[in-house]
Design a protein around this motif. Structure first.
Motif, PDB file in Angstrom:
ATOM      1  N   ARG A 156       0.820  -1.221   0.000  1.00  0.00           N
ATOM      2  CA  ARG A 156       0.000   0.000   0.000  1.00  0.00           C
ATOM      3  C   ARG A 156       0.848   1.263   0.000  1.00  0.00           C
ATOM      4  N   ASN A 157       2.073   1.155   0.559  1.00  0.00           N
ATOM      5  CA  ASN A 157       2.951   2.333   0.587  1.00  0.00           C
ATOM      6  C   ASN A 157       3.626   2.589  -0.767  1.00  0.00           C
ATOM      7  N   GLY A 158       3.339   1.759  -1.774  1.00  0.00           N
ATOM      8  CA  GLY A 158       3.875   1.972  -3.115  1.00  0.00           C
ATOM      9  C   GLY A 158       5.171   1.220  -3.395  1.00  0.00           C
ATOM     10  N   LYS A 159       5.795   0.677  -2.371  1.00  0.00           N
ATOM     11  CA  LYS A 159       7.037  -0.070  -2.588  1.00  0.00           C
ATOM     12  C   LYS A 159       6.714  -1.452  -3.155  1.00  0.00           C
ATOM     13  N   ILE A 160       7.660  -1.976  -3.918  1.00  0.00           N
ATOM     14  CA  ILE A 160       7.474  -3.268  -4.560  1.00  0.00           C
ATOM     15  C   ILE A 160       7.490  -4.385  -3.519  1.00  0.00           C
TER      16      ILE A 160
END
Length: 188
Positions: A48-52
């Motif tokens: 959810r934080n955008g990291k892979i």
């Protein structure tokens, strides 16, 4: 010196990946040699934080009336901070070739390398595409650990696996000296 080691290690890993079929038995190669992938897919999942979170590669095969999407090539898993903690390389038909696990200090602490991939006598191509229950996978594991919180990792355990079960002699090393204990596992 470290740069030379990294270059050599990277080169050897590349060669291992390129010649990953050397583990396959003649029967496996003979049965699968005419089946070629029709497509390849890369799937990326994110937190959810955008990291892979995960990067996986798949090959798509067409056999009969159906298509089969099989994990193949490198798969990487990351934690929420973006650190790599798990890397796996699969063969063309989803069989494990190698697996690496990293701790939160980015140290490699577990390696599993496949030494042999074979098939049970009655195995068909359909069964290879649908399940790995007819595949015999023999691999070798080395696990590293440290007796100090911030210490360098040393070889702690090593031994063979056959289809997810320990077989043969497994060695567990003592961190204080070079002694080890051996435990024997039987094939079931």
């Amino acid at each position: 010196m470290k740069i030379k080691f990294v270059i050599i290690f990277t080169f050897l890993a590349f060669i291992k990946a390129e010649f990953s079929h050397s583990q396959h038995s003649e029967k496996f190669v003979e049965l699968t040699q005419n089946l070629k992938p029709i497509d390849s897919i890369v799937k990326i999942k994110k937190f959810r934080n955008g990291k892979i979170k995960e990067i996986s590669k798949f090959l798509v095969y067409e056999y009969g009336e159906y298509t089969y999407e099989i994990v193949s090539g490198k798969q990487q898993l990351f934690d929420k901070k973006g650190r790599l903690f798990y890397e796996v390389f699969y063969g063309s038909f989803g069989n494990l070739i190698y697996q690496k696990q990293f701790n939160n200090k980015n140290q490699l602490y577990r390696i599993i390398e496949t030494t042999k991939i074979d098939l049970k006598p009655e195995t068909t191509l359909y069964q290879i595409l649908n399940s790995n229950k007819k595949t015999l996978i023999e691999s070798y594991e080395k696990e590293y650990n440290s007796n100090k919180k911030e210490g360098n990792l040393k070889l702690w355990k090593e031994g063979k696996w056959l289809n997810g079960r320990k077989i043969g002699k497994w060695k567990t090393y003592n961190f204080c000296d070079e002694t080890f204990k051996i435990k024997e596992y039987k094939k079931k």
